[in-house]
Write a protein that holds these residues in place. Structure first.
Motif, PDB file in Angstrom:
ATOM      1  N   SER A 112       0.818  -1.212   0.000  1.00  0.00           N
ATOM      2  CA  SER A 112       0.000   0.000   0.000  1.00  0.00           C
ATOM      3  C   SER A 112       0.855   1.266   0.000  1.00  0.00           C
ATOM      4  CB  SER A 112      -0.914   0.023   1.228  1.00  0.00           C
ATOM      5  OG  SER A 112      -2.011  -0.807   1.018  1.00  0.00           O
ATOM      6  N   LEU A 113       0.285   2.306  -0.556  1.00  0.00           N
ATOM      7  CA  LEU A 113       0.961   3.602  -0.569  1.00  0.00           C
ATOM      8  C   LEU A 113       0.960   4.186   0.832  1.00  0.00           C
ATOM      9  CD1 LEU A 113      -0.962   5.179  -3.583  1.00  0.00           C
ATOM     10  CD2 LEU A 113       1.307   4.186  -3.671  1.00  0.00           C
ATOM     11  N   ASN A 114       2.006   4.947   1.179  1.00  0.00           N
ATOM     12  CA  ASN A 114       1.954   5.686   2.438  1.00  0.00           C
ATOM     13  C   ASN A 114       1.475   7.119   2.152  1.00  0.00           C
ATOM     14  OD1 ASN A 114       4.190   7.307   1.680  1.00  0.00           O
ATOM     15  ND2 ASN A 114       5.602   5.745   2.436  1.00  0.00           N
ATOM     16  N   GLU A 115       1.272   7.893   3.228  1.00  0.00           N
ATOM     17  CA  GLU A 115       0.690   9.235   3.057  1.00  0.00           C
ATOM     18  C   GLU A 115       1.541  10.141   2.167  1.00  0.00           C
ATOM     19  OE1 GLU A 115      -0.975  11.309   6.318  1.00  0.00           O
ATOM     20  OE2 GLU A 115      -2.445   9.723   6.655  1.00  0.00           O
ATOM     21  N   THR A 116       2.875  10.021   2.278  1.00  0.00           N
ATOM     22  CA  THR A 116       3.758  10.852   1.453  1.00  0.00           C
ATOM     23  C   THR A 116       3.569  10.510  -0.023  1.00  0.00           C
ATOM     24  OG1 THR A 116       5.331  10.772   3.271  1.00  0.00           O
ATOM     25  CG2 THR A 116       6.164  11.589   1.178  1.00  0.00           C
ATOM     26  N   GLU A 117       3.460   9.217  -0.320  1.00  0.00           N
ATOM     27  CA  GLU A 117       3.268   8.801  -1.715  1.00  0.00           C
ATOM     28  C   GLU A 117       1.918   9.280  -2.249  1.00  0.00           C
ATOM     29  OE1 GLU A 117       5.822   4.648  -1.904  1.00  0.00           O
ATOM     30  OE2 GLU A 117       3.983   4.683  -0.732  1.00  0.00           O
ATOM     31  N   ILE A 118       0.885   9.239  -1.394  1.00  0.00           N
ATOM     32  CA  ILE A 118      -0.428   9.733  -1.812  1.00  0.00           C
ATOM     33  C   ILE A 118      -0.350  11.233  -2.096  1.00  0.00           C
ATOM     34  CG2 ILE A 118      -2.835  10.096  -1.100  1.00  0.00           C
ATOM     35  CD1 ILE A 118      -2.570   7.547   0.621  1.00  0.00           C
ATOM     36  N   LEU A 119       0.270  11.985  -1.184  1.00  0.00           N
ATOM     37  CA  LEU A 119       0.413  13.435  -1.387  1.00  0.00           C
ATOM     38  C   LEU A 119       1.183  13.744  -2.664  1.00  0.00           C
ATOM     39  CD1 LEU A 119       1.059  14.872   2.191  1.00  0.00           C
ATOM     40  CD2 LEU A 119      -0.873  15.378   0.690  1.00  0.00           C
ATOM     41  N   ASN A 120       2.221  12.948  -2.945  1.00  0.00           N
ATOM     42  CA  ASN A 120       2.985  13.153  -4.176  1.00  0.00           C
ATOM     43  C   ASN A 120       2.117  12.953  -5.410  1.00  0.00           C
ATOM     44  OD1 ASN A 120       5.361  13.897  -2.952  1.00  0.00           O
ATOM     45  ND2 ASN A 120       6.203  11.817  -2.925  1.00  0.00           N
ATOM     46  N   ILE A 121       1.240  11.949  -5.371  1.00  0.00           N
ATOM     47  CA  ILE A 121       0.317  11.714  -6.495  1.00  0.00           C
ATOM     48  C   ILE A 121      -0.647  12.904  -6.629  1.00  0.00           C
ATOM     49  CG2 ILE A 121      -1.613  10.285  -7.308  1.00  0.00           C
ATOM     50  CD1 ILE A 121      -0.131   7.844  -6.097  1.00  0.00           C
ATOM     51  N   PHE A 122      -1.153  13.404  -5.492  1.00  0.00           N
ATOM     52  CA  PHE A 122      -2.060  14.565  -5.516  1.00  0.00           C
ATOM     53  C   PHE A 122      -1.368  15.780  -6.159  1.00  0.00           C
ATOM     54  CE2 PHE A 122      -4.735  13.288  -1.535  1.00  0.00           C
ATOM     55  CZ  PHE A 122      -5.283  12.243  -2.254  1.00  0.00           C
TER      56      PHE A 122
END
Ligand code: ZN
Length: 193
Positions: A2-12
């Motif tokens: 699963s993605l972590n929060e930093t990876e999600i923010l980077n996608i955003f």
């Protein structure tokens, strides 16, 4: 994995779902960040990765059907349902309240997962939970991509979000960016950045 929060923010940030600057929000308030979830859901690859976190969280629960409020929740609910390989339906706004149309229905005792893209006040999710209960079906949980209430909105069912974000906005007269003379933009009305 699963993605972590930093990876999600980077996608955003990469998809311009999350913008930094000086914005006039639809509420009339000003903010230094603007978030538009639809921008990330343009890309099936990211939708799949982010919805997988919701899927992983609920996959061991017995779920018959996924439901979401239109329009924002549809893409998320559809993708989570696809990964669970379960039925997906949505509720849509007619006049002022959400209802099941298009022949969609829920059976008594059916186990239902509610999905949404962004929860701010949670109004639509509360309405959908109400619809499920009125049908005699059971809400097994609620999953969202973003919780903009930072955990303040509680639905009384097991709930999770892939990321929490605090909503920081100000009335124009209290806006520090205005005081610094930085011009603001209204997202969606013209090109930003
Ligand atoms: Zn301002």
């Amino acid at each position: 994995m699963s993605l972590n929060e930093t990876e999600i923010l980077n996608i955003f940030k990469k998809t311009e779902a999350l913008l930094e600057g000086h914005f006039l929000l639809t509420s009339g308030r000003h903010s230094s960040v603007y978030f538009q979830c639809a921008k990330v859901l343009q890309y099936p690859e990211y939708t799949e990765k982010i919805c997988r976190i919701i899927y992983e969280h609920f996959k061991d629960r017995k779920i018959d059907t996924v439901i979401a409020p239109a329009i924002g929740g549809i893409v998320v609910g559809q993708e989570v349902a696809r990964q669970l390989n379960k039925r997906f339906i949505f509720a849509e706004r007619e006049d002022k309240s959400l209802s099941l149309r298009r022949g969609f229905s829920l059976k008594e005792g059916e186990k239902v997962l509610v999905c949404e893209d962004v929860v701010t006040t949670g109004g639509s999710v509360f309405e959908v939970i109400d619809i499920v209960k009125k049908c005699g079906a059971e809400v097994v949980g609620a999953g969202f991509i973003v919780d903009r209430s930072n955990g303040k909105v509680q639905f009384g069912v097991p709930q999770m979000s892939t990321i929490k974000m605090d909503v920081v906005s100000f009335p124009p007269e209290e806006c520090e960016l205005c005081k610094q003379g930085i011009p603001f933009v209204k997202p969606g009305s013209k090109k930003i950045l």
